[in-house]
Motif scaffolding. Sequence first.
Motif, PDB file in Angstrom:
ATOM      1  N   ALA A 154      10.458  15.587   0.111  1.00 18.99           N
ATOM      2  CA  ALA A 154      10.933  14.204   0.237  1.00 18.99           C
ATOM      3  C   ALA A 154      11.346  13.651  -1.115  1.00 18.99           C
ATOM      4  CB  ALA A 154       9.844  13.330   0.867  1.00 18.99           C
ATOM      5  N   ILE A 155      10.579  13.976  -2.162  1.00 23.61           N
ATOM      6  CA  ILE A 155      10.921  13.518  -3.509  1.00 23.61           C
ATOM      7  C   ILE A 155      12.241  14.116  -3.962  1.00 23.61           C
ATOM      8  CG2 ILE A 155      10.206  13.579  -5.931  1.00 23.61           C
ATOM      9  CD1 ILE A 155       7.298  13.594  -4.932  1.00 23.61           C
ATOM     10  N   PHE A 197      14.745   4.682   3.746  1.00 30.90           N
ATOM     11  CA  PHE A 197      13.866   5.566   4.514  1.00 30.90           C
ATOM     12  C   PHE A 197      12.815   6.195   3.613  1.00 30.90           C
ATOM     13  CE2 PHE A 197      12.973   9.972   5.763  1.00 30.90           C
ATOM     14  CZ  PHE A 197      12.332   9.762   6.974  1.00 30.90           C
ATOM     15  N   PHE A 198      13.260   6.761   2.488  1.00 29.14           N
ATOM     16  CA  PHE A 198      12.313   7.384   1.568  1.00 29.14           C
ATOM     17  C   PHE A 198      11.405   6.342   0.912  1.00 29.14           C
ATOM     18  CE2 PHE A 198      15.631  10.805   1.425  1.00 29.14           C
ATOM     19  CZ  PHE A 198      14.827  11.798   1.962  1.00 29.14           C
ATOM     20  N   THR A 199      11.941   5.162   0.654  1.00 30.42           N
ATOM     21  CA  THR A 199      11.111   4.106   0.062  1.00 30.42           C
ATOM     22  C   THR A 199       9.973   3.714   0.991  1.00 30.42           C
ATOM     23  OG1 THR A 199      12.959   3.219  -1.248  1.00 30.42           O
ATOM     24  CG2 THR A 199      11.106   1.740  -0.813  1.00 30.42           C
ATOM     25  N   ALA A 202       6.086   4.194   0.275  1.00 25.73           N
ATOM     26  CA  ALA A 202       5.241   3.001   0.301  1.00 25.73           C
ATOM     27  C   ALA A 202       4.021   3.234   1.194  1.00 25.73           C
ATOM     28  CB  ALA A 202       6.039   1.793   0.785  1.00 25.73           C
ATOM     29  N   LEU A 203       4.237   3.838   2.353  1.00 26.00           N
ATOM     30  CA  LEU A 203       3.119   4.156   3.239  1.00 26.00           C
ATOM     31  C   LEU A 203       2.175   5.158   2.583  1.00 26.00           C
ATOM     32  CD1 LEU A 203       4.961   4.458   6.683  1.00 26.00           C
ATOM     33  CD2 LEU A 203       3.455   2.611   5.925  1.00 26.00           C
ATOM     34  N   GLU A 204       2.742   6.134   1.897  1.00 19.85           N
ATOM     35  CA  GLU A 204       1.907   7.120   1.205  1.00 19.85           C
ATOM     36  C   GLU A 204       1.074   6.456   0.116  1.00 19.85           C
ATOM     37  OE1 GLU A 204       2.001  10.278  -2.288  1.00 19.85           O
ATOM     38  OE2 GLU A 204       3.771   9.111  -1.752  1.00 19.85           O
ATOM     39  N   TYR A 205       1.678   5.505  -0.605  1.00 19.70           N
ATOM     40  CA  TYR A 205       0.962   4.797  -1.666  1.00 19.70           C
ATOM     41  C   TYR A 205      -0.214   4.020  -1.092  1.00 19.70           C
ATOM     42  CZ  TYR A 205       0.148   1.592  -5.573  1.00 19.70           C
ATOM     43  OH  TYR A 205      -0.429   0.862  -6.595  1.00 19.70           O
ATOM     44  N   VAL A 206      -0.002   3.364   0.044  1.00 16.48           N
ATOM     45  CA  VAL A 206      -1.083   2.614   0.689  1.00 16.48           C
ATOM     46  C   VAL A 206      -2.196   3.559   1.129  1.00 16.48           C
ATOM     47  CG1 VAL A 206      -1.674   1.192   2.677  1.00 16.48           C
ATOM     48  CG2 VAL A 206       0.435   0.741   1.417  1.00 16.48           C
ATOM     49  N   ASP A 239       3.482   6.328  -8.800  1.00 14.78           N
ATOM     50  CA  ASP A 239       3.681   6.106  -7.367  1.00 14.78           C
ATOM     51  C   ASP A 239       4.201   4.702  -7.085  1.00 14.78           C
ATOM     52  OD1 ASP A 239       2.771   8.647  -6.963  1.00 14.78           O
ATOM     53  OD2 ASP A 239       0.725   8.056  -6.440  1.00 14.78           O
ATOM     54  N   LEU A 240       3.695   3.726  -7.832  1.00 16.11           N
ATOM     55  CA  LEU A 240       4.163   2.349  -7.639  1.00 16.11           C
ATOM     56  C   LEU A 240       5.606   2.189  -8.122  1.00 16.11           C
ATOM     57  CD1 LEU A 240       3.558  -0.572  -6.839  1.00 16.11           C
ATOM     58  CD2 LEU A 240       2.646  -0.943  -9.137  1.00 16.11           C
ATOM     59  N   LEU A 241       5.907   2.760  -9.285  1.00 22.98           N
ATOM     60  CA  LEU A 241       7.272   2.658  -9.814  1.00 22.98           C
ATOM     61  C   LEU A 241       8.280   3.398  -8.943  1.00 22.98           C
ATOM     62  CD1 LEU A 241       6.605   3.152 -13.645  1.00 22.98           C
ATOM     63  CD2 LEU A 241       7.183   1.039 -12.465  1.00 22.98           C
ATOM     64  N   ALA A 242       7.801   4.340  -8.131  1.00 28.31           N
ATOM     65  CA  ALA A 242       8.704   5.099  -7.267  1.00 28.31           C
ATOM     66  C   ALA A 242       9.239   4.265  -6.112  1.00 28.31           C
ATOM     67  CB  ALA A 242       7.983   6.336  -6.726  1.00 28.31           C
ATOM     68  N   ILE A 243       8.597   3.136  -5.831  1.00 28.58           N
ATOM     69  CA  ILE A 243       9.043   2.307  -4.704  1.00 28.58           C
ATOM     70  C   ILE A 243       9.557   0.933  -5.135  1.00 28.58           C
ATOM     71  CG2 ILE A 243       7.510   3.457  -3.070  1.00 28.58           C
ATOM     72  CD1 ILE A 243       5.542   1.186  -3.368  1.00 28.58           C
ATOM     73  N   LEU A 244       9.166   0.464  -6.316  1.00 25.25           N
ATOM     74  CA  LEU A 244       9.570  -0.876  -6.745  1.00 25.25           C
ATOM     75  C   LEU A 244      11.082  -1.067  -6.896  1.00 25.25           C
ATOM     76  CD1 LEU A 244       6.886  -2.052  -9.346  1.00 25.25           C
ATOM     77  CD2 LEU A 244       7.277  -2.879  -7.018  1.00 25.25           C
TER      78      LEU A 244
END
Length: 284
Positions: free
Chosen positions: A39-40, A69-71, A75-79, A100-105
């Motif tokens: 996915a990454i 979609f990937f975001t 985000a779900l994975e981070y939670v 992990d946080l910077l990957a979705i912000l």
Amino acid sequence: MSRSSEQSPQGGFRARLHTIIFEADTPAGKAFDVALLWAIVFSIAAVMLESVSSIRVRYASALQVAEWFFTIIFALEYVLRLIAVRRPLDYARSFFGLVDLLAILPSFLSVIFPGAQTLLVVRVLRLLRVFRVLKLGHLLGQAEVLLTALRASRGKIIVFLGFVLTVDVVMGAIMYMVEGEQHGFDSIPRSMYWAIVTMTTVGFGDITPKTVPGQFIASVLMIMGYGILAVPTGIVSVELAAATKQRPDTQACPGCGAQGHDLDARYCKTCGTALDWTSAKTAG
């Protein structure tokens, strides 16, 4: 029903979740990590393709859908990672937690600041988890040794950089006085830029001294640069030799997700959580 029995199913779920997300020794954990790595890779490829104008014009909608979609997936994975550890804030402040946080912000920031989604390439840092998936834990251990050496060298390197900055300020002021505005040294900050470029032996050539005194000063600064560049190498090498004597483990802490503990460690060196879920639940 007692309070401990009410909490047992939750602890069991979190323990299983921690094993799947943070460990790669089980089939479920390895499958999760492999799927995450793919996915990454695909998300980074989508960001790169969006930067190509011809592809962006033709497939703008598809690329935007892929990005969100990937975001959402990340985000779900981070939670889930925050749920899986006993100390979510400690994990959130760790290196991988911040990555992990910077990957979705950036995706959310792009709503306010168009173009911010380009920063999604920071997701490439998440590929560092491939070391666990491919059973290259010894390489991850070596990375931890390097980080330990860098942390131990931090004070000496800060003092060294302070000395280098002082030299750049002095040499920049001297070159501003010697060369002057007519030769491109129109301010002390610009002269400092020249001193930094010269001392690091980069030599862009956009500013060069024209007078004999200026060329002499430049020669001295370049020779100093060769000697100065060797100093941080020596500092880190000494600390690296000391850190190499330690053999870190790659087990992820159930409390904060930190790795790199000693092989005989029973508690996390970052948050103090017991390094097994049975002890962790007892301590909690």
